[in-house]
Structures are given as C-alpha cells and as structure tokens.
Scaffold this motif. Sequence first.
Motif, PDB file in Angstrom:
ATOM      1  N   GLN A 183       8.033   4.058   4.413  1.00  0.00           N
ATOM      2  CA  GLN A 183       7.430   3.879   3.091  1.00  0.00           C
ATOM      3  C   GLN A 183       8.498   3.719   2.005  1.00  0.00           C
TER       4      GLN A 183
ATOM      5  N   LEU B 197       9.577  -0.167  -3.541  1.00  0.00           N
ATOM      6  CA  LEU B 197       9.030   0.695  -4.598  1.00  0.00           C
ATOM      7  C   LEU B 197       8.818   2.139  -4.149  1.00  0.00           C
ATOM      8  N   GLY B 198       8.849   2.374  -2.844  1.00  0.00           N
ATOM      9  CA  GLY B 198       8.677   3.740  -2.357  1.00  0.00           C
ATOM     10  C   GLY B 198       9.975   4.540  -2.344  1.00  0.00           C
TER      11      GLY B 198
ATOM     12  N   TRP C 153       8.054  -4.629  -1.793  1.00  0.00           N
ATOM     13  CA  TRP C 153       6.854  -5.080  -2.508  1.00  0.00           C
ATOM     14  C   TRP C 153       7.303  -6.005  -3.624  1.00  0.00           C
TER      15      TRP C 153
ATOM     16  N   ALA D 150       2.144  -7.204  -6.488  1.00  0.00           N
ATOM     17  CA  ALA D 150       2.403  -7.254  -5.041  1.00  0.00           C
ATOM     18  C   ALA D 150       1.771  -8.486  -4.415  1.00  0.00           C
TER      19      ALA D 150
ATOM     20  N   LEU E 182      -0.739   1.261  -3.038  1.00  0.00           N
ATOM     21  CA  LEU E 182      -0.344   0.031  -2.337  1.00  0.00           C
ATOM     22  C   LEU E 182      -0.425   0.224  -0.824  1.00  0.00           C
ATOM     23  N   GLU E 183       0.095   1.344  -0.364  1.00  0.00           N
ATOM     24  CA  GLU E 183       0.084   1.619   1.075  1.00  0.00           C
ATOM     25  C   GLU E 183      -1.355   1.790   1.576  1.00  0.00           C
TER      26      GLU E 183
ATOM     27  N   ARG F 249       9.843  -0.164   2.389  1.00  0.00           N
ATOM     28  CA  ARG F 249       8.998  -1.356   2.445  1.00  0.00           C
ATOM     29  C   ARG F 249       9.134  -2.176   1.162  1.00  0.00           C
TER      30      ARG F 249
ATOM     31  N   THR G 183       3.783   4.209  -4.546  1.00  0.00           N
ATOM     32  CA  THR G 183       3.292   3.208  -3.598  1.00  0.00           C
ATOM     33  C   THR G 183       2.108   3.702  -2.765  1.00  0.00           C
TER      34      THR G 183
END
Lengths: 324, 222
Positions: B142, B206-207, B147, A70, A37-38, B145, A34
């Motif tokens: 993280q 996804l984290g 997604w 996403a 994405l982050e 979260r 991620t």
Amino acid sequence: MTGDRLVLLDVGHGNAAVLHAQGHVCVIDAGPGTTLLEYIRTSNISSIDLAILSHADKDHIAGLLGLLTAGNVAIKRVLLNTDSEKASSTWADLAHELELHWKNQGLTFEVALTAQQSPIAIGTTTLEILAPTPALAMMGPGSKTHNGRRITSNTISAVIRIVYDGQPVSLLTGDLDAVGLDELLGRGVTVTAPLLVFPHHGGGSGTRSADFATRLVTAATPTSVVFSVGRGRHGNPQREIVDAVRKVGPTTRIVCTQLAEQCAAELSKGRPTHLTSVVAHGREGNRCCGGTVVLRFGKGGGLFPRQAAHVEFIKLKAPTAMCQ
Amino acid sequence: MVSLNGNEIQRVSVIDDDPTSRDGYSLFVEELAMEALKEGGPFSSVTQCVGRVLASAQAAISDFKLRVKNYATFNGAELVASLYEKRVPAILCTRFEWADIDQIRPYRARIPSLLRPDELDAESLPLALERCVQEFRSEFAQTRRPWKALIRIEDVHSEPGQGTSIDVCVPSWSNNVMIRLRQSELPAWTHARLTQNERVYAEVNLGAERPEDLYFANWSES
C-alpha cells in the motif's frame, strides 16, 4: 462482504463512508490517505453514482481529490456546499479538479447540499439530508446566525440519515457542532437511527462536550456509536463525550475505528483476529480498534466486527478502555 | 528464504566502499543461510557493476555513497534502480540525510526497499527483498502503489551551480509537506509549466508514510 451495506472506512483521523445499494455506490465524505482508493480498487468498483461531502474540512474531502485524479473510477455526481471561508489549498485543488470533470467528463456537480434536497433514492435505500437548512448554508461560514452565534464550516455540516426499506439505519453527522445541532433539533427533525457516526470524531463541538453528546444521543437513540478516530490525533474521542454516550445509553455499543491512546498507551504486536477483512488504515501498524466498520442491511445483517469478538479484543489490548 | 522466479536466492552481492560495512551486512546474509559476495570494487560504470551482480548473485545490498575513494563512479540509488530494471531484488541501505534524499528520489520508484543500517537485520532483510520480488509481479505494498495525483507547484528557485529546483505539494498525500525536485529530472515539457500555483499530474505512491519514501513518475499535463 456483499449486499446492501454501509462501510465506514478506517482512514485514520477523518471520515469516509461507502454505501452499497442494489449495485449502486455512494461515497459520503472522503477522508485523506489511500484507504478509500484502495477500497475502491480492491472492491472492483468502476463507477460511483454519487459522492457527498458533508463540509469542506480536509479530513472529509482530500480523498475525493485522490479519486478524481486517480482516474480508475468514474464519478457521476458530486453534492457539496460552498464555503467561502475555507481558504485551504486542498479546497481550491478540489474545486479545480471538479470543474475539469464537469467540463470534460460530464460530472454533475451541485453546490446545494441542504435539507431542501428531496430524499435521494438509491434502490431501496434513501438518503435524507437533514441539515443544514438552505438559510444556514446561504449565510455560510464566517457569518452569524439570527441570534448572533458564529457559523463555522462545522456548523453547516450535512447531516444525512440513511433509510433502508423504510427503516432508518444510520445517521452521519460530519463535524456538526453545537450551533448546528441546536438548529437541527430546534426544527423538530427526526434524527433517530440505530447507528450514529458521532460528529467531529468525538472531539470538541464548540460548547460543553458532554452536554452536546447528551443532547445528540438522546435525540438519535442509537444502539451503536462509531467514532472515526486516528490514533494519536487530537486525543479523540474525548472522555467526557464517551462518558456522556454511556450515561444516556448504558448498553450502547461504542466502536472507535482506531485504538485511542487514552485506551491503550502501547500497541500490541499480535495480529488482531476480530477485524473485518475490509481495508483499514490502521491495520498495518496494529492501530485498529474496530477498524473498518460494516453495517449490513436487511435479513442476516448487523454491525461488523461482531461485538463479542471486538469486546474480547478491547479487554485484552485496551487496559484503560473508555468504552467498557 | 526469498524466492525469485521459483528459485531460492542463494547469493547476495554486498556493495559498499567500506569493508567494515560490507562485513556487517554480510553477517545478516549468512545468518539467513545465503552466501554474501563482498564486492571490493572498483566499478567504472553502473553497467559493469550490474553485470557483475547478474553474473554472480541473485540479489544485492548497496550503500548509497559509493564514490568514496574511487570505489565507484555512480551512487547506490542508480545501481539499485538499474538492478530493479533487470529484475534483481536490491536493497539500498544508507545513513541518508535530506540532501541525499533529493538525489535518491529520482530513482525511488525503482527502489522498493530503502533502509537505514540500523534497520537492516536478519528479520528485515528477507522482507525487503520480498518487497522487490512482489513489485516485479506488479504486486505493490500500500505504501508503494502508484496513483495518478495532482501536483501543485509551490515554488521555483535557482541557485548558482545547483540548477533549478521545484518545491511541490501533493495535496492527496499531505498539504503541509513540500517536496523538492530538480527541474533537470522532470520531463522537458514540464519546464514551461513549472510556475507557482500551476497544477500538473504524476504517478505518486500516495500511501507512503514518510516524505523520503515518496516517488514521482509518468508526469502528465492532464
């Protein structure tokens, strides 16, 4: 950080680079997890003008699947190459998702990432696609070159040189292997750039690694080399590659995104202070060495984290560092 | 000390059928200068237990297996998720096994802090509560979260007495790990779509670093 810049994200084992050029955004490779994405979320990026996938390996593509699904960012154009040998389900999932976006959301989706591409201008920044040749991409993974050498997904990795204001600033090489390098250098292509993102995370290149590294670094003459590694994954970067880079350029700065086990068997507990503020996969677990690397273009630019602070960290936390 | 809506958490309900475990968890609570309310049960419903916590404490620690010796009629995952909806920070603390994870996962989106007993101490306890409080403010770690992600159906199988289970893959998380879900816990519209190699979407954290931490929510067709 703002301004025109190249952000080499620490995604663990994998590659993901984000180029910012006069308000435009280009993603080059999209590693897993991620972090990308982050980064897009925390940077308030709502639109990606171009996404390029150097080749079809999961550690270079999985993040694009995440971005597409996403739904928090619009992707306008995707450039990649075909890879019929890549039977991975992630590759199939990505094809499925790209097709949906092409049909329903106006995505420009081109399967033609070769040296035939005209340089792609983004503001005053230009992307030069130096490899693969159209013929090599056409033959594709699973086939052989004219002299009988096996073509793999890595062989047809796109090699991209970023030029800012007429000056080369970085060379991104995907997972280029020895066959691809021979082909690239055999054409007499200029590959010089001050920042080299080393192929295949500093891992095996399909031939003698030291020889491969020597030829590449001799041709590119970088002042800095980045290895995009995940701690504990595949033992990268290989010591013989680091040694070869050092031998060709004794003053060349080496930056690994994460701290290789060969450099520090144990991780320290204290929070590092040298890292950029940009999101990094290894930050939480204290696995970063250079972490996410930022190359700022133009006046007042340079490579972050700054060398002095990074070297200080290495001296303190990496007792068996290969780069020192 | 952890604060909730500007007020420090002063009392923590400790919910476990085993008095020894209740005593053990309470020690950590008291070490942090908070009062531990050791709940002896029995609880006839989640609603009753939630009401009890709301009336007496500002946070909770719960075991997963609460049905032992008729201590409660529900499991700890249901309880912690219900407390989450009431904005009460709660930790699910259990020596879970894989079979338990299948039961916990439907509630996992509302369980920010899942710890094994040996992970709970005076250092981790406030962090675990803080993680809940942050999520109440829509501030996600993280690893938590959500997604929107593509979900690929890998296998569908029915076992006598067990109902239908679905093995799914979340390629943006890992292409190598299959996650087992129970069909009964998915929205009804998905049931017709649950065939091998079909693709649907859901919100997934996804984290997440471990399979047991993954949750699925807000399923959609496109």
